[in-house]
Design an enzyme around this catalytic site. Structure first.
Site, PDB file in Angstrom:
ATOM      1  N   LYS A  74     -20.999   9.563 -10.477  1.00  0.00           N
ATOM      2  CA  LYS A  74     -22.287   8.941 -10.143  1.00  0.00           C
ATOM      3  C   LYS A  74     -23.030   8.423 -11.384  1.00  0.00           C
ATOM      4  O   LYS A  74     -23.806   7.482 -11.292  1.00  0.00           O
ATOM      5  CB  LYS A  74     -23.179   9.928  -9.383  1.00  0.00           C
TER       6      LYS A  74
ATOM      7  N   ASP B 216     -29.305   8.654  -1.808  1.00  0.00           N
ATOM      8  CA  ASP B 216     -29.323  10.078  -1.423  1.00  0.00           C
ATOM      9  C   ASP B 216     -30.734  10.574  -1.063  1.00  0.00           C
ATOM     10  O   ASP B 216     -30.942  11.164  -0.006  1.00  0.00           O
ATOM     11  CB  ASP B 216     -28.774  10.945  -2.558  1.00  0.00           C
TER      12      ASP B 216
HETATM   13  P1  NAP Z   1     -26.662  20.447  -9.739  1.00  0.00           P
HETATM   14  O1  NAP Z   1     -27.108  19.209 -10.412  1.00  0.00           O
HETATM   15  O2  NAP Z   1     -25.542  21.241 -10.281  1.00  0.00           O
HETATM   16  O3  NAP Z   1     -27.967  21.413  -9.628  1.00  0.00           O
HETATM   17  C1  NAP Z   1     -27.904  22.646  -8.991  1.00  0.00           C
HETATM   18  C2  NAP Z   1     -29.280  23.334  -9.039  1.00  0.00           C
HETATM   19  O4  NAP Z   1     -29.193  24.493  -8.207  1.00  0.00           O
HETATM   20  C3  NAP Z   1     -29.722  23.808 -10.400  1.00  0.00           C
HETATM   21  O5  NAP Z   1     -31.124  23.698 -10.480  1.00  0.00           O
HETATM   22  C4  NAP Z   1     -29.273  25.273 -10.423  1.00  0.00           C
HETATM   23  O6  NAP Z   1     -30.127  26.123 -11.165  1.00  0.00           O
HETATM   24  C5  NAP Z   1     -29.468  25.661  -8.994  1.00  0.00           C
HETATM   25  N1  NAP Z   1     -28.531  26.714  -8.545  1.00  0.00           N
HETATM   26  C6  NAP Z   1     -27.170  26.652  -8.592  1.00  0.00           C
HETATM   27  N2  NAP Z   1     -26.647  27.759  -8.037  1.00  0.00           N
HETATM   28  C7  NAP Z   1     -27.696  28.529  -7.641  1.00  0.00           C
HETATM   29  C8  NAP Z   1     -27.803  29.793  -7.025  1.00  0.00           C
HETATM   30  N3  NAP Z   1     -26.714  30.481  -6.673  1.00  0.00           N
HETATM   31  N4  NAP Z   1     -29.045  30.303  -6.769  1.00  0.00           N
HETATM   32  C9  NAP Z   1     -30.153  29.598  -7.113  1.00  0.00           C
HETATM   33  N5  NAP Z   1     -30.113  28.394  -7.726  1.00  0.00           N
HETATM   34  C10 NAP Z   1     -28.898  27.866  -7.974  1.00  0.00           C
HETATM   35  O7  NAP Z   1     -26.263  20.153  -8.225  1.00  0.00           O
HETATM   36  P2  NAP Z   1     -26.782  18.945  -7.294  1.00  0.00           P
HETATM   37  O8  NAP Z   1     -26.002  17.721  -7.563  1.00  0.00           O
HETATM   38  O9  NAP Z   1     -28.264  18.906  -7.408  1.00  0.00           O
HETATM   39  O10 NAP Z   1     -26.329  19.443  -5.831  1.00  0.00           O
HETATM   40  C11 NAP Z   1     -26.891  20.574  -5.252  1.00  0.00           C
HETATM   41  C12 NAP Z   1     -26.402  20.742  -3.820  1.00  0.00           C
HETATM   42  O11 NAP Z   1     -26.797  19.656  -3.024  1.00  0.00           O
HETATM   43  C13 NAP Z   1     -24.880  20.850  -3.650  1.00  0.00           C
HETATM   44  O12 NAP Z   1     -24.623  21.938  -2.792  1.00  0.00           O
HETATM   45  C14 NAP Z   1     -24.504  19.565  -2.966  1.00  0.00           C
HETATM   46  O13 NAP Z   1     -23.399  19.721  -2.103  1.00  0.00           O
HETATM   47  C15 NAP Z   1     -25.758  19.297  -2.138  1.00  0.00           C
HETATM   48  N6  NAP Z   1     -25.902  17.875  -1.793  1.00  0.00           N
HETATM   49  C16 NAP Z   1     -25.959  17.552  -0.470  1.00  0.00           C
HETATM   50  C17 NAP Z   1     -26.073  16.228  -0.096  1.00  0.00           C
HETATM   51  C18 NAP Z   1     -26.128  15.851   1.366  1.00  0.00           C
HETATM   52  O14 NAP Z   1     -25.811  14.700   1.683  1.00  0.00           O
HETATM   53  N7  NAP Z   1     -26.531  16.743   2.251  1.00  0.00           N
HETATM   54  C19 NAP Z   1     -26.166  15.229  -1.088  1.00  0.00           C
HETATM   55  C20 NAP Z   1     -26.140  15.593  -2.452  1.00  0.00           C
HETATM   56  C21 NAP Z   1     -25.992  16.941  -2.788  1.00  0.00           C
HETATM   57  P3  NAP Z   1     -29.973  26.373 -12.754  1.00  0.00           P
HETATM   58  O15 NAP Z   1     -30.670  25.228 -13.402  1.00  0.00           O
HETATM   59  O16 NAP Z   1     -30.693  27.660 -12.933  1.00  0.00           O
HETATM   60  O17 NAP Z   1     -28.511  26.432 -13.029  1.00  0.00           O
END
Ligand code: NAP
Length: 276
Positions: A65, A101
């Protein structure tokens, strides 16, 4: 026949081909959607191939991305701010990057819960890429008050600093969950609860009350442990499938100029996920 598709690595699990091809078929549009598994060292060649082969556009997923951006001719405002592109449109060889998104998330929320984000005080859990896109779109829709909670507080503060002054003034980093009762909507943007970590929740359910709207952007599983617990408490829930469907619907419209049959796409993907 026009070609559209998905660039990512891996892509074999993606539900986008099924969702888009179903919509093309229902609307009798001459398009086909293919998933292209791109090698990490061939991202530039893959983007060039959009022009060379006359592909109408692609979705871009993990891990490209951000990496596709230098190879595009233009990037729209939301994708520039979010720093990530999930949709590319090819207009006669000119490639423009978009990010659908966050906008998809807000559309899904407003449609499915019948709410207007302007009326809600909102808490976002997580401060990663998904949170960035969702906050940007909430601010574009004039959300009045956003609290950001992340287990790593510095990362939350860094994210707020990326927004311009006026936008940042509407976002407050919180580290005390006792304040959660002041907010209407809680959005989980962390991967906590996502397969295979289905027994995790992003916060203790004790902070959720029956008056809360609780939204989780995870859609695998559809009902995360967090949503199940919130529902048991009497809160109104919203799962992440709508975000996926609407981000795709906006991309579909960018490529074809037409609105896809969102309800049919939703039903097909939901049935597929339930069967899994
Ligand atoms: P990312 O950039 O890796 O960010 C993850 C965030 O979640 C960080 O702030 C991290 O905190 C926090 N985190 C990770 N594991 C955690 C846990 N076990 N408990 C509490 N906080 C936690 O990921 P992202 O790209 O934002 O994606 C996040 C989620 O969104 C994924 O599950 C993805 O599949 C989902 N998503 C869904 C869609 C949809 O269409 N529905 C679209 C996009 C993404 P730290 O900073 O403390 O590490």
């Amino acid at each position: 026949m026009k070609i559209v598709g998905l660039f990512g690595h891996p892509v074999s699990h993606s539900l986008s081909p099924m969702m888009h091809n179903l919509a093309f078929e229902k609307m009798a549009l001459p398009y086909r959607y293919f998933a292209f598994d791109i090698n990490p060292d061939q991202v530039k060649q893959a983007v060039d191939s959009i022009r060379v082969l006359g592909i109408r556009g692609v979705n871009v997923t993990i891990p490209y991305k951000e990496t596709v951006i230098p190879f595009l001719d233009a990037v729209d405002r939301s994708a520039t701010m979010i720093g990530a592109v999930n949709t590319i449109v090819n207009d006669g060889g000119k490639l423009t990057g978009y990010n659908t998104d966050g906008q998809g998330y807000v559309m899904s929320l407003e449609e499915e819960l019948n709410v207007n984000v302007q009326d809600l005080d909102i808490v976002i859990l997580g401060a990663g890429g998904a949170a960035r896109g969702i906050i940007f779109s909430l601010l574009e829709k004039n959300a009045r008050n956003i609290a950001l909670y992340n287990r790593n507080k510095e990362r939350a503060e860094k994210l707020v600093a990326e927004f311009d002054k006026e936008q940042a003034s509407k976002i407050m980093v919180i580290h005390d969950l006792e304040q959660l009762h002041k907010y209407h909507l809680i959005i989980n943007t962390t991967p906590s609860g996502m397969y295979p970590n289905v027994n995790e929740t992003p916060i203790d359910i004790a902070y959720v009350s029956p008056s809360h709207l609780v939204s989780d952007i995870v859609y695998n599983p559809l009902m995360t442990k967090f949503l199940k617990q919130a529902q048991t408490k009497g809160a109104t829930i919203h799962h992440g499938l709508g975000m996926f469907i609407y981000q795709g619907a906006i991309a579909f419209e960018l490529w074809t100029g037409q609105k896809p049959p969102v309800q049919e796409m939703y039903k097909a993907v939901q049935t597929h996920l339930i069967k899994q």
